[in-house]
Write a protein that holds these residues in place. Structure first.
Motif, mmCIF file in Angstrom:
data_model
loop_
_atom_site.group_PDB
_atom_site.id
_atom_site.type_symbol
_atom_site.label_atom_id
_atom_site.label_comp_id
_atom_site.label_asym_id
_atom_site.label_seq_id
_atom_site.Cartn_x
_atom_site.Cartn_y
_atom_site.Cartn_z
ATOM 1 N N LYS A 244 0.938 -5.109 3.940
ATOM 2 C CA LYS A 244 0.788 -4.357 5.186
ATOM 3 C C LYS A 244 -0.552 -4.718 5.844
ATOM 4 N N LEU A 245 -1.573 -4.798 5.016
ATOM 5 C CA LEU A 245 -2.919 -5.142 5.500
ATOM 6 C C LEU A 245 -2.910 -6.529 6.152
ATOM 7 N N MET A 246 -2.214 -7.469 5.493
ATOM 8 C CA MET A 246 -2.166 -8.838 6.030
ATOM 9 C C MET A 246 -1.381 -8.893 7.322
ATOM 10 N N LYS B 161 -1.097 -6.651 9.486
ATOM 11 C CA LYS B 161 -1.876 -6.065 10.578
ATOM 12 C C LYS B 161 -3.062 -6.943 10.963
ATOM 13 N N SER B 162 -3.394 -7.942 10.112
ATOM 14 C CA SER B 162 -4.581 -8.770 10.363
ATOM 15 C C SER B 162 -4.291 -9.982 11.236
ATOM 16 N N HIS B 163 -3.017 -10.368 11.397
ATOM 17 C CA HIS B 163 -2.684 -11.563 12.190
ATOM 18 C C HIS B 163 -2.290 -11.164 13.603
ATOM 19 N N HIS B 164 -2.923 -11.806 14.591
ATOM 20 C CA HIS B 164 -2.602 -11.485 15.988
ATOM 21 C C HIS B 164 -2.146 -12.721 16.734
ATOM 22 N N ILE C 21 0.122 -1.719 -4.846
ATOM 23 C CA ILE C 21 -1.022 -2.494 -4.322
ATOM 24 C C ILE C 21 -0.508 -3.697 -3.530
ATOM 25 N N ASN C 22 0.525 -4.350 -4.043
ATOM 26 C CA ASN C 22 1.075 -5.520 -3.337
ATOM 27 C C ASN C 22 1.617 -5.133 -1.969
ATOM 28 N N LYS D 151 0.679 -2.610 -0.176
ATOM 29 C CA LYS D 151 -0.470 -2.282 0.676
ATOM 30 C C LYS D 151 -1.111 -3.555 1.210
ATOM 31 N N MET D 152 -1.241 -4.550 0.339
ATOM 32 C CA MET D 152 -1.891 -5.795 0.764
ATOM 33 C C MET D 152 -1.044 -6.516 1.808
#
Ligand SMILES: Cc1cc2nc3c(=O)[nH]c(=O)nc-3n(C[C@H](O)[C@H](O)[C@H](O)COP(=O)(O)OP(=O)(O)OC[C@H]3O[C@@H](n4cnc5c(N)ncnc54)[C@H](O)[C@@H]3O)c2cc1C
Lengths: 54, 485
Positions: free
Chosen positions: A47-49, A51-54, A41-42, A44-45
């Protein structure tokens, strides 16, 4: 004497959703398995984070 | 030297403040205006609401933390914005009213070069007659103070059950247009858990009520996740969680009125119903905090800058269009006001272009659909992006340099369903992106590898770690900036 209930009322709200089996429940609280899930889960999170910063 | 004024010191405002302080705090002036003396880690209010944490565990003194920085903290509430200045002032300014005891009621104009509105929601209990702890009959967990009171009432209800009374507990949303279903969802499981711990679960009927079309919608139109060889809707898992714990549910409901012990609600099919309760926590609808705006001549321009619900307009596409024509591209990327380019809004304070869940109405014309959530992780992500843009703009950039569209970012939510380190579990959910993008992900609108859900101890550990990490980070303790937001 009141009749003994011999049948269960069908098609209630709780009739349709999946209920976890004993095995699924035990895996949810198995420290070893959950330690592994914790890492997954960590990751995955993270990776999610990322991908969220641009 | 530029002056940046941040309105609000919640999740988004405080994130923007700490990064701006780190990056440009020595060269430029940063002012934070916020009415409460304390910072609150709102997600942990759930645990205050069931007596497992105290107010001190979830709050800290803002002035003390800002003392360590170059941030000038003003304990005051913003009342209005003059983005063009006024007859007496060339520079834009905001008008604030102090809430600090020693200056209570005193008003002041604060000029700015850049302004970030991060004022979060007004908890609009007034939208539903009889709702809320102050003038109504239900409790709330939206502030630490509310959560304390919720726990007192919960414990009193537990005492009644211990004395042999059967009680009904109703938890959910208090209006057809509410958002933040996740908070109520987490609270209902924690209440279920404490009732079990107190040995009175068999004396309680627990009922969920919400404006969601189906359980697990959360204002995001639900999610699809991979499980057991299928891509399944989150509804399945949300219902499963409720069934496992013997919780009943009512969905598609707009709470019209609450009387002592009685909720009146309308459902999407246009019918009217009543639900009795002994203890009820219903989330209120959210609105903007009611800031006004004036042009240079003093004319009221509030309606130009703010959407009718009081949230600040930013670089979103607000053109009214049918649901089928909405797209991920409508969502803001820079959070910059289109008219006043030095004005930004982040977190709950910005006006979304449209709901994420499909808008619906009952035959009586009552809107019953959740409005879009702006949860903690997106609020922090957009605050950091705006802080980066302002950092670059004070250093000469013409346009915002960073973006953080909710259609290009993910969110993670951990809903605890019990508290014991080895026995409690939590539902961990990740979604990517928050706003579905059907052009990029034609089937479900989301990246199925990054949209997940599972239940277990692991999530429970995460929830504890997040509680401590975020409070540590918000207190600006050593190494805070290397921790993920
Ligand atoms: C009970 C509960 C549980 C939650 N759990 C989770 C969770 O587990 N995970 C998650 O991601 N999200 C969760 N959320 C949502 C999360 O708390 C919000 O998304 C987040 O707080 C929004 O941040 P914000 O900065 O926009 O608003 P807030 O954090 O509410 O901050 C707004 C700030 O503005 C200030 N303010 C208000 N009016 C004015 C004014 N006139 N002038 C100046 N300042 C003003 C307020 O005092 C406050 O400091 C939960 C919410 C609730 C209510």
């Amino acid at each position: 004497m009141a009749n003994k209930v011999t049948n269960k009322e069908p098609y209630q709200q709780a009739y349709y959703p999946p209920a976890p089996t004993g095995f699924t429940k035990s895996m949810r609280t198995s420290v070893i398995w959950q330690f592994f899930r914790f890492i997954v889960i960590n990751l995955k999170m993270l990776k999610l984070m990322s991908k969220s910063h641009h | 030297m530029s002056r940046i004024v941040i309105l609000g010191a919640g999740i988004s405002g405080h994130t923007a403040a700490r990064y701006l302080d780190k990056w440009i705090g020595k060269k430029h002036e940063i002012i934070v205006v916020s009415p409460n003396a304390k910072w609150n880690w709102i997600p942990s209010n759930i645990w205050v609401g069931v007596g497992q944490m105290t107010e001190e565990d979830v709050t800290f003194d803002l002035a003390e933390v800002y003392k360590k920085t170059n941030v000038d903290f003003r304990q005051a509430k913003a009342i209005s914005i003059n983005p063009e200045g006024s007859a007496d002032s060339e520079k834009p300014f905001i008008t604030v009213e102090y809430t600090l005891e020693s200056r209570a009621g005193e008003q002041e104009n604060i000029e700015y070069d850049y302004m970030i509105n991060a004022t979060g929601p007004k908890l609009n209990f007034g939208a539903t007659e009889g709702l809320g702890p102050d003038h109504g009959h239900t409790v709330s967990v939206c502030t630490a103070g509310h959560a304390l009171e919720a726990n007192e009432k919960l414990q009193a209800t537990i005492d009644r059950m211990k004395a042999g009374e059967h009680c009904t507990v109703v938890i959910g949303t208090g209006h057809g247009m509410c958002t933040c279903q996740g908070a109520a969802f987490e609270y209902i499981y924690n209440v279920d858990h404490v009732l079990r711990e107190a040995g009175v679960r068999d004396m309680a009927r627990i009922v969920w009520i919400s404006n969601e079309y189906e359980l697990g919608d959360f204002g995001m139109g639900g999610v699809h996740i991979k499980r057991g060889g299928y891509v399944t809707n989150g509804k399945t898992f949300a219902e499963s969680l409720m069934v496992e714990r013997g919780i009943e549910w009512i969905t598609r409901a707009h709470v019209k009125k609450v009387e002592a012990g009685l909720i009146h609600y309308e459902t999407l099919d246009g019918e009217f119903h009543e639900q009795e309760f002994d203890f009820s926590m219903l989330i209120p609808p959210f609105a903007g905090v009611g800031l006004k705006a004036f042009d240079k001549a003093g004319e009221d321009i509030t309606a130009n800058i703010f959407a009718p619900n009081g949230f600040l307009k930013v670089d979103a596409d607000y053109t009214p269009r049918p649901f089928a024509e909405w797209s991920a591209k409508d969502w803001p990327r820079n959070y910059q006001n289109p008219t006043y380019k030095n004005m930004f809004a982040v977190g709950i304070a910005f006006a979304p272009p449209h709901p994420i869940s499909k808008p619906m109405q009952s035959p009586n014309g009552t809107a019953i659909n959740p409005t879009p959530p702006r949860t903690g992780m997106p609020s922090a992500t957009m605050a950091k992006a705006v802080a980066q843009s302002i950092r670059d703009m004070v250093n000469g950039a013409k346009e915002p340099t960073h973006s953080a569209s909710m259609a290009e970012m993910g969110a993670a939510c951990v809903a605890s369903t019990g508290s014991h380190v080895f026995k409690g579990t939590a539902a961990t959910m990740t979604v990517f992106p928050v706003v579905p993008d059907f052009e990029k992900y034609p089937d479900t609108g989301r990246d199925i590898e990054l949209t997940t859900g599972e239940i277990g101890l692991a999530g429970h550990w995460m929830k504890y770690i997040l509680h401590h990490t975020f409070i540590y980070q918000a207190k600006l303790k050593p190494g805070w900036s290397v921790l993920p937001d």
